[in-house]
Scaffold this motif. Structure first.
Motif, PDB file in Angstrom:
ATOM      1  N   LYS A 301       0.850  -1.188   0.000  1.00  0.00           N
ATOM      2  CA  LYS A 301       0.000   0.000   0.000  1.00  0.00           C
ATOM      3  C   LYS A 301       0.886   1.237   0.000  1.00  0.00           C
ATOM      4  O   LYS A 301       1.711   1.408   0.900  1.00  0.00           O
ATOM      5  N   LEU A 302       0.726   2.082  -1.006  1.00  0.00           N
ATOM      6  CA  LEU A 302       1.489   3.319  -1.113  1.00  0.00           C
ATOM      7  C   LEU A 302       0.535   4.501  -1.074  1.00  0.00           C
ATOM      8  O   LEU A 302      -0.523   4.483  -1.714  1.00  0.00           O
ATOM      9  N   LYS A 303       0.925   5.526  -0.326  1.00  0.00           N
ATOM     10  CA  LYS A 303       0.120   6.739  -0.250  1.00  0.00           C
ATOM     11  C   LYS A 303       0.757   7.829  -1.100  1.00  0.00           C
ATOM     12  O   LYS A 303       1.947   8.122  -0.962  1.00  0.00           O
ATOM     13  N   GLY A 309      -4.773  20.822  -4.057  1.00  0.00           N
ATOM     14  CA  GLY A 309      -6.072  20.715  -3.410  1.00  0.00           C
ATOM     15  C   GLY A 309      -6.809  19.415  -3.672  1.00  0.00           C
ATOM     16  O   GLY A 309      -7.921  19.223  -3.160  1.00  0.00           O
ATOM     17  N   LYS A 310      -6.227  18.522  -4.431  1.00  0.00           N
ATOM     18  CA  LYS A 310      -6.852  17.231  -4.707  1.00  0.00           C
ATOM     19  C   LYS A 310      -6.664  16.302  -3.509  1.00  0.00           C
ATOM     20  O   LYS A 310      -5.729  16.463  -2.717  1.00  0.00           O
ATOM     21  N   PRO A 311      -7.525  15.286  -3.365  1.00  0.00           N
ATOM     22  CA  PRO A 311      -7.386  14.365  -2.227  1.00  0.00           C
ATOM     23  C   PRO A 311      -6.193  13.428  -2.391  1.00  0.00           C
ATOM     24  O   PRO A 311      -5.698  13.220  -3.502  1.00  0.00           O
ATOM     25  N   ASP A 312      -5.715  12.891  -1.278  1.00  0.00           N
ATOM     26  CA  ASP A 312      -4.675  11.860  -1.331  1.00  0.00           C
ATOM     27  C   ASP A 312      -5.213  10.639  -2.065  1.00  0.00           C
ATOM     28  O   ASP A 312      -6.424  10.390  -2.115  1.00  0.00           O
ATOM     29  N   CYS A 313      -4.299   9.856  -2.615  1.00  0.00           N
ATOM     30  CA  CYS A 313      -4.681   8.632  -3.325  1.00  0.00           C
ATOM     31  C   CYS A 313      -3.870   7.466  -2.759  1.00  0.00           C
ATOM     32  O   CYS A 313      -2.653   7.566  -2.595  1.00  0.00           O
ATOM     33  N   ILE A 314      -4.550   6.363  -2.478  1.00  0.00           N
ATOM     34  CA  ILE A 314      -3.897   5.158  -1.972  1.00  0.00           C
ATOM     35  C   ILE A 314      -3.840   4.124  -3.096  1.00  0.00           C
ATOM     36  O   ILE A 314      -4.855   3.810  -3.711  1.00  0.00           O
ATOM     37  N   LEU A 315      -2.629   3.631  -3.369  1.00  0.00           N
ATOM     38  CA  LEU A 315      -2.440   2.603  -4.395  1.00  0.00           C
ATOM     39  C   LEU A 315      -2.131   1.278  -3.711  1.00  0.00           C
ATOM     40  O   LEU A 315      -1.198   1.184  -2.915  1.00  0.00           O
ATOM     41  N   HIS A 316      -2.935   0.264  -4.023  1.00  0.00           N
ATOM     42  CA  HIS A 316      -2.754  -1.078  -3.484  1.00  0.00           C
ATOM     43  C   HIS A 316      -2.213  -1.996  -4.587  1.00  0.00           C
ATOM     44  O   HIS A 316      -2.658  -1.927  -5.728  1.00  0.00           O
ATOM     45  N   LEU A 412       7.684   7.047 -12.068  1.00  0.00           N
ATOM     46  CA  LEU A 412       6.935   5.790 -12.059  1.00  0.00           C
ATOM     47  C   LEU A 412       7.804   4.667 -11.516  1.00  0.00           C
ATOM     48  O   LEU A 412       7.386   3.894 -10.639  1.00  0.00           O
ATOM     49  N   THR A 413       9.022   4.565 -12.023  1.00  0.00           N
ATOM     50  CA  THR A 413       9.942   3.513 -11.582  1.00  0.00           C
ATOM     51  C   THR A 413      10.283   3.668 -10.106  1.00  0.00           C
ATOM     52  O   THR A 413      10.320   2.680  -9.357  1.00  0.00           O
ATOM     53  N   GLU A 414      10.542   4.889  -9.669  1.00  0.00           N
ATOM     54  CA  GLU A 414      10.842   5.114  -8.248  1.00  0.00           C
ATOM     55  C   GLU A 414       9.691   4.644  -7.361  1.00  0.00           C
ATOM     56  O   GLU A 414       9.913   4.026  -6.309  1.00  0.00           O
ATOM     57  N   SER A 415       8.463   4.933  -7.767  1.00  0.00           N
ATOM     58  CA  SER A 415       7.306   4.530  -6.966  1.00  0.00           C
ATOM     59  C   SER A 415       7.195   3.022  -6.879  1.00  0.00           C
ATOM     60  O   SER A 415       6.903   2.458  -5.810  1.00  0.00           O
ATOM     61  N   ILE A 416       7.434   2.346  -7.992  1.00  0.00           N
ATOM     62  CA  ILE A 416       7.387   0.888  -8.013  1.00  0.00           C
ATOM     63  C   ILE A 416       8.493   0.301  -7.141  1.00  0.00           C
ATOM     64  O   ILE A 416       8.265  -0.619  -6.347  1.00  0.00           O
ATOM     65  N   LEU A 417       9.685   0.851  -7.277  1.00  0.00           N
ATOM     66  CA  LEU A 417      10.809   0.338  -6.493  1.00  0.00           C
ATOM     67  C   LEU A 417      10.677   0.676  -5.011  1.00  0.00           C
ATOM     68  O   LEU A 417      11.294   0.015  -4.166  1.00  0.00           O
ATOM     69  N   MET A 418       9.865   1.686  -4.683  1.00  0.00           N
ATOM     70  CA  MET A 418       9.577   1.953  -3.280  1.00  0.00           C
ATOM     71  C   MET A 418       8.855   0.750  -2.668  1.00  0.00           C
ATOM     72  O   MET A 418       9.079   0.393  -1.504  1.00  0.00           O
ATOM     73  N   GLY A 419       7.999   0.089  -3.468  1.00  0.00           N
ATOM     74  CA  GLY A 419       7.359  -1.131  -2.997  1.00  0.00           C
ATOM     75  C   GLY A 419       8.374  -2.223  -2.713  1.00  0.00           C
ATOM     76  O   GLY A 419       8.277  -2.940  -1.702  1.00  0.00           O
TER      77      GLY A 419
END
Length: 471
Positions: A301-303, A309-316, A412-419
């Motif tokens: 789960k990544l936040k 002003g947009k809401p946070d998004c959670i990616l599962h 995109l790659t950084e976010s994936i590798l954060m997982g």
């Protein structure tokens, strides 16, 4: 007067052709006829990684009459065999460093399709010589490498593309149009999944020393990674499941499955990540401990903080046979995604779903897709992902739009590798405890986990002598 002009033109043409015959003049395209591409207009490509996916990449590039594959490089003669037959005039090397040193003056662009652990060092070396690069997904093995390659593309002004070909498919573009039209509102929840792994994970790394095949240069295959003994369980495919070389299920398929959601909703860097994972059991009630292998299955789960002003998004994310809950809007007999996986984006006003690569994009409930008709504002890529890059290289840096240039593919790659950082931290063991099994807070600007320092060892690795990675 006209007759004299015609005679002058004819004399000029004959002179030009005569000079060309001596090798000192390139005949212009208009003289040689419609459809002919002059040698000066061709893109000379070198392929680092000529077997497996590298072979298919080179084949795709060669579909453009403007692409000219002139050099091949592979550490394994067995893998390179088919490409060497397909491109018999291409020079062949085993070491990409030697190839760049000797052929750099003849090369315009480089395709990197090696195991993940070699992507960054090969790509950066080419970029520093001013070569355009196409790099297979994931762009890099580590977060730090992705950030550096993103910066390098701007510094050296080279055309870049990551090999997540679905980014150029119509499904992703359609989803972008729907989102821009406000059909689902602002994204607040994203569910992604894959059927991977289809290689060993959760078993631990193969051990023992085996004889290296004579066609393979094992030292070069290891490249920047620390030395370890050869085992047939690594090459040519199963390296994907071991963090020393690969990036597991998430790295392999995240760039295909998370990309449609990432691109559609405009996500940036995550601010936190947490995970759970499953290793295989060695015996009843005794779960295996395999920090040298990615898990058999995982849930992440990544936040992503909201922008403007947009809401946070959670990616599962789930893999290894796990699936997210079915959306209530999906009828019992309707398929969720496809056999490879999929993504469901929930917004403040509705939902959309797609399969692997953004295929079969639909609004939910599915009948809604037949009812809406929004203008097509996102540019399509009829030439495809590969030819798009070839054309952009010929046009020059900053001239053509690309589907997955490093300014997009890097985050995109950084976010994936954060997982993957979370998964590897999951297996940090201190005595009988696993303190890595906590929510990790991420300072994206400084590329640092702020609440558990041992996790930072997975942000940036060290490199063997002979393989530098410096911008």
């Amino acid at each position: 007067m006209k007759k004299k002009q015609d005679q002058n033109s004819r004399r000029k043409f004959i002179k030009n052709v005569s000079v060309a015959a001596t090798g000192f003049f390139i005949v212009p395209r208009h003289v040689l006829g419609k459809g002919f591409i002059a040698p000066s207009d061709k893109l000379n490509i070198a392929g680092i990684g000529a077997g497996g996916k590298g072979a298919s990449d080179l084949s795709e590039f060669s579909k453009s009459p403007a692409a000219n594959v002139i050099v091949l490089c592979d550490v394994d003669d067995r893998s390179a065999a088919n490409s060497r037959k397909r491109f018999p005039n291409a020079k062949y090397y085993k070491d990409f460093r030697e190839m760049l040193a000797k052929e750099g003056k003849n090369i315009d662009a480089v395709s990197v399709s090696t195991p993940d652990h070699t992507h960054a060092v090969a790509a950066l070396a080419a970029m520093q010589m001013g070569k355009h690069v196409y790099v297979q997904k994931p762009m890099t093995h580590d977060i730090y490498e992705a950030r550096i390659l993103t910066q390098a593309a701007k510094k050296y002004k080279v055309v870049t593309q990551m090999g997540n070909q679905g980014a150029s498919f119509d499904g992703v573009k359609k989803m972008q149009d729907w989102y821009k039209a406000g059909l689902i509102g602002d994204a607040i929840d994203i569910r992604c999944w894959t059927n991977r792994p289809v290689w060993p994970q959760g078993f631990g790394k193969p051990t023992g020393k085996e004889e290296v095949p004579p066609e393979l240069d094992w030292n070069l295959w290891l490249g920047p990674t620390a030395w370890e003994e050869y085992h047939k369980g690594f090459v040519p495919f199963n390296w994907r499941g071991y963090p020393s070389f690969g990036t597991g299920s998430l790295g392999d398929m995240g760039c295909h499955i998370i990309d449609p959601a990432f691109k559609t909703t405009g996500l940036g860097y995550p601010s936190e990540v947490e995970c759970s994972a499953v290793d295989l059991y060695e015996q009843m009630w005794n779960p295996a401990y395999h920090p040298d292998s990615f898990p058999a299955a995982s849930s992440l789960k990544l936040k992503f903080p909201g922008k403007n002003g947009k809401p946070d998004c959670i990616l599962h994310w789930v893999d290894g046979g796990l699936l997210p809950d079915r959306p209530e809007e999906l009828l019992p007999n309707e398929l969720m995604g496809d056999d490879g996986g999929g993504a469901i984006i929930t917004g403040t006003k509705g939902k959309m779903m797609c399969g692997t690569y953004g295929n079969n994009a639909i609004l939910l409930p599915t009948e809604r897709s037949k009812e809406v008709n929004v203008p097509q504002v996102t540019k399509r890529v009829p030439e495809g992902h590969y030819i798009q890059w070839v054309n952009a290289c010929i046009a020059g840096y900053g001239k053509n739009e690309l589907s997955s240039s490093f300014d997009y593919a890097g985050p995109l790659t950084e976010s994936i590798l954060m997982g993957n950082l979370a998964l590897r931290s999951w297996n940090i063991k201190e005595g009988k405890n696993f303190p890595g099994r906590k929510k990790l807070l991420w300072d994206a600007e400084n590329m640092k986990i702020t609440n558990y320092d041992p996790a930072n060892q997975f942000v940036r690795r060290t490199y063997r002598d002979g393989y530098k990675f410096e911008l």
